[in-house]
Design a protein around this motif. Structure first.
Motif, short mmCIF file in Angstrom:
data_model
loop_
_atom_site.label_atom_id
_atom_site.label_comp_id
_atom_site.label_asym_id
_atom_site.label_seq_id
_atom_site.Cartn_x
_atom_site.Cartn_y
_atom_site.Cartn_z
N ARG A 6 -2.29 -3.80 -3.12
CA ARG A 6 -2.63 -2.97 -2.97
C ARG A 6 -2.33 -3.06 -1.49
O ARG A 6 -2.48 -2.33 -0.21
CB ARG A 6 -4.09 -3.70 -2.28
CG ARG A 6 -5.48 -2.50 -1.77
CD ARG A 6 -6.71 -3.40 -1.83
NE ARG A 6 -7.67 -2.17 -0.41
CZ ARG A 6 -7.59 -3.04 -0.05
NH1 ARG A 6 -7.73 -4.17 0.44
NH2 ARG A 6 -8.26 -2.50 1.46
N ARG A 7 -2.20 -4.47 -1.21
CA ARG A 7 -1.58 -4.98 0.22
C ARG A 7 0.45 -4.39 0.10
O ARG A 7 0.46 -4.14 1.85
CB ARG A 7 -1.14 -6.51 0.15
CG ARG A 7 -0.91 -7.17 1.46
CD ARG A 7 -0.69 -8.52 1.57
NE ARG A 7 0.33 -9.08 0.47
CZ ARG A 7 1.77 -8.73 1.07
NH1 ARG A 7 2.41 -8.25 2.01
NH2 ARG A 7 3.03 -9.10 0.41
N VAL A 8 0.80 -4.41 -1.10
CA VAL A 8 2.01 -3.58 -0.19
C VAL A 8 1.61 -2.28 -1.08
O VAL A 8 2.57 -1.66 -0.07
CB VAL A 8 3.17 -5.01 -1.22
CG1 VAL A 8 3.18 -5.83 -0.85
CG2 VAL A 8 3.10 -4.00 -2.38
N ARG A 15 1.16 1.67 0.66
CA ARG A 15 0.29 2.46 1.37
C ARG A 15 -1.55 2.95 0.92
O ARG A 15 -1.25 3.79 1.77
CB ARG A 15 1.28 3.63 2.24
CG ARG A 15 2.69 3.00 2.66
CD ARG A 15 3.06 4.12 3.75
NE ARG A 15 4.27 2.93 3.93
CZ ARG A 15 5.36 3.41 3.80
NH1 ARG A 15 5.98 4.04 2.34
NH2 ARG A 15 6.79 2.64 4.04
N THR A 23 1.90 -14.05 -4.51
CA THR A 23 2.84 -13.35 -3.46
C THR A 23 3.77 -12.48 -3.49
O THR A 23 4.47 -12.89 -3.49
CB THR A 23 2.76 -14.36 -2.43
OG1 THR A 23 1.87 -15.01 -2.26
CG2 THR A 23 2.80 -13.67 -0.55
N ASP A 28 3.28 -6.02 3.98
CA ASP A 28 1.66 -4.87 4.24
C ASP A 28 2.76 -3.54 4.22
O ASP A 28 3.39 -3.20 5.44
CB ASP A 28 0.90 -5.11 5.13
CG ASP A 28 0.10 -6.83 5.04
OD1 ASP A 28 0.65 -7.40 3.91
OD2 ASP A 28 -0.51 -6.71 5.76
N VAL A 56 -7.00 3.04 -1.54
CA VAL A 56 -7.41 1.77 -1.23
C VAL A 56 -9.23 2.97 -1.02
O VAL A 56 -9.55 3.42 0.11
CB VAL A 56 -7.21 1.96 0.00
CG1 VAL A 56 -8.26 0.54 0.94
CG2 VAL A 56 -5.58 1.10 -0.28
N ARG A 100 -4.54 -7.36 -6.13
CA ARG A 100 -4.38 -7.32 -4.45
C ARG A 100 -3.51 -7.05 -3.99
O ARG A 100 -3.14 -6.98 -3.12
CB ARG A 100 -5.90 -8.65 -4.09
CG ARG A 100 -7.14 -8.43 -3.94
CD ARG A 100 -7.88 -9.58 -3.85
NE ARG A 100 -8.97 -9.50 -3.69
CZ ARG A 100 -9.75 -10.25 -4.18
NH1 ARG A 100 -9.73 -11.70 -4.30
NH2 ARG A 100 -11.39 -9.26 -4.47
N GLU A 101 -2.47 -7.63 -4.05
CA GLU A 101 -0.95 -8.16 -3.42
C GLU A 101 -0.75 -6.72 -4.37
O GLU A 101 0.03 -6.11 -2.88
CB GLU A 101 -0.23 -8.82 -4.84
CG GLU A 101 -0.46 -10.10 -3.91
CD GLU A 101 -0.13 -10.57 -2.41
OE1 GLU A 101 1.61 -10.31 -2.23
OE2 GLU A 101 -0.74 -10.65 -1.90
#
Length: 152
Positions: free
Chosen positions: A70-72, A74, A39, A44, A151, A67-68
């Motif tokens: 992508r999460r952090v 914009r 993580t 985000d 995204v 995926r991490e």
């Protein structure tokens, strides 16, 4: 700047990558965070763009790392990986990569372009631009691809 703790067999990470990252962190005033590889310790949407340079093929779970990222981000993730348009790196290129990185027993999950695209899609990212290029290290050519992802 985020990095994982060195794998026991990743001498290059200890001797080369980590000292370079620490120096760049100091020179450019960027905070440097070592994390567990699972993580990313940022909220985000913390960054406009996330760059994963020659990272995913060394991860035990590249989809989780993607995926991490992508999460952090914009919305934009840049991925630079080994391989050309049709093939993953060949045996000589994998051995060269291991020697350059001074790695023993480190994960290697090189992929073809098609396999990277499948992974990006599974991570909720689509390719908006890509290009190939060749580098040279120690007289040996390396084939790489840069993927600009947004995204979906």
């Amino acid at each position: 700047m985020a990095d994982v703790h060195p794998h026991a067999g990743a001498l290059g990470q200890r001797l080369v990558a980590h000292p370079i990252a620490a120096r760049l962190s100091r020179e450019f005033g960027l905070p440097r965070v070592l994390y567990d590889g699972l993580t990313v310790p940022f909220a985000d949407g913390s960054f406009d763009v996330v760059l994963l340079a020659f990272v995913l093929h060394h991860c035990p779970d590249p989809l989780a790392v993607l995926r991490e990222a992508r999460r952090v981000s914009r919305g934009r993730v840049l991925v630079l990986e080994d391989g050309d348009e049709a093939h993953p790196p060949r045996r000589l290129e994998r051995v060269t990569d291991a020697l350059i990185n001074l790695e023993i027993g480190h994960p290697h999950s090189e992929r073809s372009r098609f396999d990277w695209l499948v992974l990006f899609d599974a991570g909720g990212l689509g390719v908006t631009h890509e290009r190939g290029f060749t580098s040279c290290f120690g007289g040996l050519p390396g084939r790489h691809r840069l993927y600009v992802l947004d995204v979906l």
